[in-house]
Design an enzyme around this catalytic site. Structure first.
Site, mmCIF file in Angstrom:
data_model
loop_
_atom_site.group_PDB
_atom_site.id
_atom_site.type_symbol
_atom_site.label_atom_id
_atom_site.label_comp_id
_atom_site.label_asym_id
_atom_site.label_seq_id
_atom_site.Cartn_x
_atom_site.Cartn_y
_atom_site.Cartn_z
ATOM 1 C CG ASN A 219 -0.191 -0.073 2.510
ATOM 2 O OD1 ASN A 219 0.548 0.839 2.853
ATOM 3 N ND2 ASN A 219 -0.361 -1.164 3.252
ATOM 4 C CG ASP A 288 -6.616 -5.319 6.733
ATOM 5 O OD1 ASP A 288 -6.150 -5.274 7.884
ATOM 6 O OD2 ASP A 288 -7.175 -4.345 6.184
ATOM 7 C CG ASP A 317 -5.609 -6.619 14.333
ATOM 8 O OD1 ASP A 317 -4.703 -5.925 14.859
ATOM 9 O OD2 ASP A 317 -6.686 -6.141 13.936
ATOM 10 C CB ILE A 318 0.459 -6.581 14.828
ATOM 11 C CG1 ILE A 318 0.882 -7.395 13.595
ATOM 12 C CG2 ILE A 318 1.616 -6.433 15.814
ATOM 13 C CD1 ILE A 318 1.856 -6.663 12.692
ATOM 14 C CG PHE A 338 -1.798 5.807 13.984
ATOM 15 C CD1 PHE A 338 -1.114 5.784 15.188
ATOM 16 C CD2 PHE A 338 -1.736 6.958 13.196
ATOM 17 C CE1 PHE A 338 -0.397 6.879 15.605
ATOM 18 C CE2 PHE A 338 -1.016 8.061 13.608
ATOM 19 C CZ PHE A 338 -0.337 8.033 14.815
ATOM 20 C CE LYS A 352 -10.108 0.779 11.982
ATOM 21 N NZ LYS A 352 -9.511 1.216 10.739
ATOM 22 C CE LYS A 356 -7.462 -2.686 14.590
ATOM 23 N NZ LYS A 356 -6.641 -3.527 13.736
HETATM 24 N N1 CTP Z 1 -3.038 -3.160 12.594
HETATM 25 C C1 CTP Z 1 -2.207 -4.199 12.997
HETATM 26 N N2 CTP Z 1 -2.247 -5.392 12.347
HETATM 27 C C2 CTP Z 1 -3.073 -5.601 11.310
HETATM 28 C C3 CTP Z 1 -3.943 -4.548 10.877
HETATM 29 C C4 CTP Z 1 -3.888 -3.339 11.544
HETATM 30 O O1 CTP Z 1 -1.421 -4.007 13.943
HETATM 31 N N3 CTP Z 1 -3.085 -6.777 10.698
HETATM 32 C C5 CTP Z 1 -3.016 -1.901 13.339
HETATM 33 C C6 CTP Z 1 -2.495 -0.710 12.571
HETATM 34 O O2 CTP Z 1 -1.112 -0.541 12.747
HETATM 35 C C7 CTP Z 1 -3.284 0.430 13.191
HETATM 36 C C8 CTP Z 1 -4.601 -0.215 13.560
HETATM 37 O O3 CTP Z 1 -4.334 -1.605 13.644
HETATM 38 O O4 CTP Z 1 -2.710 0.873 14.390
HETATM 39 C C9 CTP Z 1 -5.714 0.019 12.605
HETATM 40 O O5 CTP Z 1 -5.322 -0.237 11.285
HETATM 41 P P1 CTP Z 1 -6.360 -0.066 10.077
HETATM 42 O O6 CTP Z 1 -5.749 -0.585 8.844
HETATM 43 O O7 CTP Z 1 -6.902 1.337 10.058
HETATM 44 O O8 CTP Z 1 -7.544 -0.966 10.582
HETATM 45 P P2 CTP Z 1 -7.996 -2.390 10.242
HETATM 46 O O9 CTP Z 1 -7.866 -3.246 11.443
HETATM 47 O O10 CTP Z 1 -7.316 -2.868 9.013
HETATM 48 O O11 CTP Z 1 -9.537 -2.134 9.997
HETATM 49 P P3 CTP Z 1 -10.353 -1.698 8.658
HETATM 50 O O12 CTP Z 1 -9.645 -2.351 7.524
HETATM 51 O O13 CTP Z 1 -11.692 -2.208 8.930
HETATM 52 O O14 CTP Z 1 -10.322 -0.195 8.623
#
Ligand code: CTP
Length: 413
Positions: A219, A288, A317-318, A338, A352, A356
């Protein structure tokens, strides 16, 4: 570090720049300009030896002020340059600081204006910063190391040294830091130590999910916000680990950087590092999903016009995993997420935050900010919604670190 990032950061500071003898005096000329670009006013004081390497005329032209070289200079009305100059200063920075100069300081000698001024400064309000520059053997000599330890014990801050090519043709420790690095050190020196003693873990940048050995999905995240946060946290006194996806950014000074490529690698390194952290700030734009299968060889066109079918599986999801882990739940690890959204920022950020399981969620409009040097943030936590209006990512990172430090110290108070 982009030199433009330093503009204005030392506005209102008056720096007395001391030069002792050494080939690195040429860098002091650049350092003088860099301090001014950062907004500081600079008063130069040179030793007799420094004048062998660069002239006071050059330093006067660069600093815009007459240079002082002698304690017998009759210009000050009271004939006490060493008193007047040191009392005006917000800091005295000696760059280069030679082995002999450091030895004089260690002994409290005052043979000429610069060491005299350092000795006569009111130490509790005028800090002394030294940027040593010398041959590697001189630096390694037990006498020098003893003197360096002594001046640090007496309250001086030592900047560097760097490792590399030396003017004498040798290679090793003892080089003076570069001008911009010195300015960064001075800025960090003046930053309130709101995260002193804290171990901060930051994820930043995108991840790259391989399809085959030459292709993948990723991305537009540039990593700039996460890197700026890592730098601001380090300047605030934290010990920072930065887990970075594939980005082309310089590592902030003093930050421990671990490079990763895929979400799974980022997951492994982050979960491990989180065991020892006090604060976790997840800025990474983690993919994701990843392709269910990574082809061993490049996927070729077969000429039939058929396109490959890609199936995906979800990445871990870390943030969620760390935030739901034992240390975060026990209040030993403060987690900050974030949210990169394209609409309904506050509502999405609030949702969110709950999903989270983090105490603080920072929202920003993703597509508008990727790759840019500026941004605007919305902080969502128990206190409600706090807006950090549009500013440079550097400025926002400093503000966010201050907000986090306030919450962390509030929690442990
Ligand atoms: N994050 C993470 N691990 C993932 C996805 C997201 O640690 N696999 C963390 C990002 O670093 C950020 C937060 O989760 O701090 C939200 O990331 P974001 O991409 O906005 O959210 P998603 O969980 O992907 O939700 P959505 O796609 O529904 O917006």
């Amino acid at each position: 570090m982009n030199a433009d990032d330093l503009v204005g950061e030392l506005a209102g500071r008056h720096i007395v720049l001391g030069l002792s003898g050494g080939a690195a005096c040429f860098k002091a000329a650049e350092f003088c300009r860099a301090l001014q670009r950062a907004g500081a006013t600079v008063q130069v004081v040179m030793t007799e030896a420094a004048c062998q390497f660069i002239t006071p005329v050059a330093m006067q032209a660069l600093s815009g002020r007459p240079v002082y070289t002698s304690q017998w200079d009759a210009r000050p009305g009271n004939n006490m340059a060493h008193i007047n100059l040191s009392r005006e200063a917000d800091a005295i920075v000696v760059a280069p600081a030679s082995a002999d100069f450091i030895a004089q300081l260690a002994q409290g000698r005052a043979s000429e204006l610069l060491p005299l001024m350092c000795l006569a400064r009111p130490a509790e309000r005028v800090p002394l910063l030294l940027a040593p520059a010398m041959n590697r053997e001189m630096w390694a000599h037990p006498a020098t190391q003893r003197n360096v330890a002594q001046v640090q014990e007496d309250g001086a801050t030592v900047l560097g040294v760097a490792h590399g090519d030396q003017a004498c043709g040798e290679f090793g420790d003892g080089r003076m830091l570069e001008a911009d690095e010195l300015v960064e050190e001075v800025i960090a020196f003046f930053t309130p130590k709101s995260l002193l003693g804290q171990r901060v873990l930051v994820t930043a940048g995108p991840t790259f999910e391989a399809i085959d050995p030459v292709r993948g999905i990723t991305n537009h995240s540039s990593g700039k916000m996460g890197f700026a946060i890592a730098r601001a946290a380090q300047e605030a006194g934290a010990q920072v680990t930065l887990v970075a996806g594939p980005v082309h950014l310089a590592t902030p000074r003093g930050v421990n950087r671990i490079d990763v490529v895929s979400a799974r690698e980022m997951h492994e390194v982050t979960v491990e590092s989180a065991q020892a952290a006090h604060v976790f700030i997840a800025t990474a734009a983690v993919a994701d999903w990843r392709p269910a299968v990574e082809a061993e060889h490049k996927i070729k066109k077969d000429g039939s016009g058929a396109v490959p079918e890609l199936a995906f599986v979800e990445n871990p999801d870390i943030l969620s995993e760390v935030a739901h882990g034992q240390r975060a739940q026990a209040g030993e690890l403060y987690c900050v997420g974030f949210a990169a959204e394209s609409q309904d920022l506050v509502a999405n950020a609030q949702a969110k935050r709950a999903r989270k399981g983090v105490p603080l969620l920072v929202g920003n409009l993703g597509p508008a900010t990727f790759g840019r040097d500026d941004n605007a943030l919305v902080l969502v936590d128990d206190e409600g919604v706090t807006e950090l209006p549009h500013a440079s990512k550097r400025r926002l990172a400093q503000q966010l670190v201050a907000e986090i430090a306030r919450r962390v110290s509030g929690a442990s108070a």
